[in-house]
Structure formats: structure tokens, C-alpha cells
Motif scaffolding. Structure first.
Motif, mmCIF file in Angstrom:
data_model
loop_
_atom_site.group_PDB
_atom_site.id
_atom_site.type_symbol
_atom_site.label_atom_id
_atom_site.label_comp_id
_atom_site.label_asym_id
_atom_site.label_seq_id
_atom_site.Cartn_x
_atom_site.Cartn_y
_atom_site.Cartn_z
ATOM 1 N N PRO A 42 0.803 -1.231 0.000
ATOM 2 C CA PRO A 42 0.000 0.000 0.000
ATOM 3 C C PRO A 42 0.832 1.276 0.000
ATOM 4 C CG PRO A 42 0.007 -0.963 2.181
ATOM 5 C CD PRO A 42 0.714 -1.928 1.275
ATOM 6 N N ASN A 43 2.121 1.184 0.284
ATOM 7 C CA ASN A 43 2.942 2.387 0.360
ATOM 8 C C ASN A 43 3.803 2.606 -0.870
ATOM 9 O OD1 ASN A 43 1.919 2.824 2.932
ATOM 10 N ND2 ASN A 43 3.501 1.577 3.858
ATOM 11 N N ASP A 44 3.722 1.750 -1.888
ATOM 12 C CA ASP A 44 4.509 1.925 -3.104
ATOM 13 C C ASP A 44 3.910 3.035 -3.953
ATOM 14 O OD1 ASP A 44 6.175 -0.046 -2.367
ATOM 15 O OD2 ASP A 44 5.596 -1.476 -3.914
ATOM 16 N N GLY A 45 4.779 3.821 -4.557
ATOM 17 C CA GLY A 45 4.316 4.902 -5.418
ATOM 18 C C GLY A 45 4.430 6.244 -4.724
ATOM 19 N N PHE A 46 3.751 7.229 -5.294
ATOM 20 C CA PHE A 46 3.800 8.586 -4.766
ATOM 21 C C PHE A 46 3.074 8.670 -3.434
ATOM 22 C CE2 PHE A 46 3.883 9.300 -9.413
ATOM 23 C CZ PHE A 46 5.161 9.818 -9.487
ATOM 24 N N LYS A 52 -1.440 10.229 6.724
ATOM 25 C CA LYS A 52 -1.950 9.603 7.949
ATOM 26 C C LYS A 52 -3.481 9.633 7.986
ATOM 27 C CE LYS A 52 -1.549 13.861 10.547
ATOM 28 N NZ LYS A 52 -0.945 14.560 11.645
ATOM 29 N N PHE A 53 -4.095 10.586 7.280
ATOM 30 C CA PHE A 53 -5.553 10.633 7.237
ATOM 31 C C PHE A 53 -6.132 9.523 6.363
ATOM 32 C CE2 PHE A 53 -4.659 15.216 8.072
ATOM 33 C CZ PHE A 53 -5.168 15.222 9.363
ATOM 34 N N TYR A 54 -5.306 8.951 5.493
ATOM 35 C CA TYR A 54 -5.748 7.894 4.591
ATOM 36 C C TYR A 54 -5.145 6.546 4.973
ATOM 37 C CZ TYR A 54 -7.289 11.804 1.791
ATOM 38 O OH TYR A 54 -7.899 12.948 1.362
ATOM 39 N N GLY A 55 -4.722 6.406 6.183
ATOM 40 C CA GLY A 55 -4.182 5.147 6.654
ATOM 41 C C GLY A 55 -2.802 4.828 6.116
ATOM 42 N N GLY A 56 -2.066 5.834 5.673
ATOM 43 C CA GLY A 56 -0.731 5.609 5.139
ATOM 44 C C GLY A 56 -0.704 5.064 3.735
ATOM 45 N N LEU A 57 -1.813 5.138 3.014
ATOM 46 C CA LEU A 57 -1.879 4.617 1.656
ATOM 47 C C LEU A 57 -1.194 5.565 0.681
ATOM 48 C CD1 LEU A 57 -5.597 3.427 1.600
ATOM 49 C CD2 LEU A 57 -3.580 2.012 1.843
ATOM 50 N N SER A 58 -0.658 5.007 -0.393
ATOM 51 C CA SER A 58 -0.045 5.826 -1.440
ATOM 52 C C SER A 58 -1.132 6.426 -2.332
ATOM 53 C CB SER A 58 0.908 4.975 -2.276
ATOM 54 O OG SER A 58 0.181 4.012 -3.011
ATOM 55 N N HIS A 59 -0.698 7.259 -3.272
ATOM 56 C CA HIS A 59 -1.635 7.927 -4.173
ATOM 57 C C HIS A 59 -2.464 6.918 -4.965
ATOM 58 C CE1 HIS A 59 -2.774 10.058 -7.916
ATOM 59 N NE2 HIS A 59 -3.039 11.028 -7.065
ATOM 60 N N ALA A 60 -1.829 5.915 -5.527
ATOM 61 C CA ALA A 60 -2.545 4.911 -6.322
ATOM 62 C C ALA A 60 -3.525 4.115 -5.465
ATOM 63 C CB ALA A 60 -1.549 3.976 -6.990
ATOM 64 N N SER A 61 -3.146 3.822 -4.245
ATOM 65 C CA SER A 61 -4.039 3.075 -3.356
ATOM 66 C C SER A 61 -5.268 3.900 -2.974
ATOM 67 C CB SER A 61 -3.290 2.659 -2.094
ATOM 68 O OG SER A 61 -2.194 1.849 -2.402
ATOM 69 N N VAL A 62 -5.074 5.192 -2.772
ATOM 70 C CA VAL A 62 -6.205 6.067 -2.434
ATOM 71 C C VAL A 62 -7.166 6.182 -3.617
ATOM 72 C CG1 VAL A 62 -6.844 8.449 -1.895
ATOM 73 C CG2 VAL A 62 -5.009 7.364 -0.651
#
Length: 86
Positions: A42-46, A52-62
Motif C-alpha cells: 500500500p505504500n509503493d508509489g507517490f 496519515k488521514f488515509y491510513g498511510g496509503l499511497s496515491h494509487a491506493s487512495v
């Protein structure tokens, strides 16, 4: 003949209300939980600002979680509207 079939398949219409917004927000929250639990990296990418408001997700995951949440939300809103709840 064909136009009568299309007219019969017309879904129930409804007007926007705060209930629709709450259903969409709830479905997006469920989609974020599903994304956080199932995305392998989930943290790969931009990184997005304030991740922290999105659970530490990357741009693509959001973006993926939002797409899934809107698909859930559209289905829920149309289903509840056809039942007469909205």
C-alpha cells in the motif's frame, strides 16, 4: 418493440439528499478498510500529503479505494432508491 424494453428498464429516479451523501461516505470508508487490509504494497508509489488521514496509503491506493467506494456507493444508493428507502 425495442424502445418499450428500454422504457421498462428505466431505473427509479430520486433527488439528492444528505442521506445519499452519508451512504456514499460510509461506502468509501468501507472501501478504505478493504483496501488497507488487502493491498499487498500500500505504500509503493507517490506519497500523498497528510497520508496519515488515509491510513498511510499511497496515491494509487487512495485512487483505487475511492473508485471501489464509489462503485459500492452507486450500487447502494440505486438499490435503496429502488426499494423506496431514499
Amino acid at each position: 418493440m425495442l424502445t418499450t424494453l428500454f422504457a421498462a428498464a428505466d431505473p427509479a429516479t430520486f433527488s439528492w439528499s444528505p442521506k445519499c451523501a452519508m451512504i456514499m461516505i460510509t461506502c468509501n470508508g468501507i472501501a478504505y478498510a478493504i483496501a488497507r487490509a488487502n493491498i499487498q504494497k500500500p505504500n509503493d508509489g507517490f506519497e500523498i500529503p497528510n497520508s496519515k488521514f488515509y491510513g498511510g496509503l499511497s496515491h494509487a491506493s487512495v485512487v483505487g479505494a475511492n473508485c471501489l467506494g464509489h462503485i459500492f456507493g452507486i450500487g447502494a444508493i440505486l438499490g435503496l432508491a429502488s426499494r423506496g428507502v431514499l
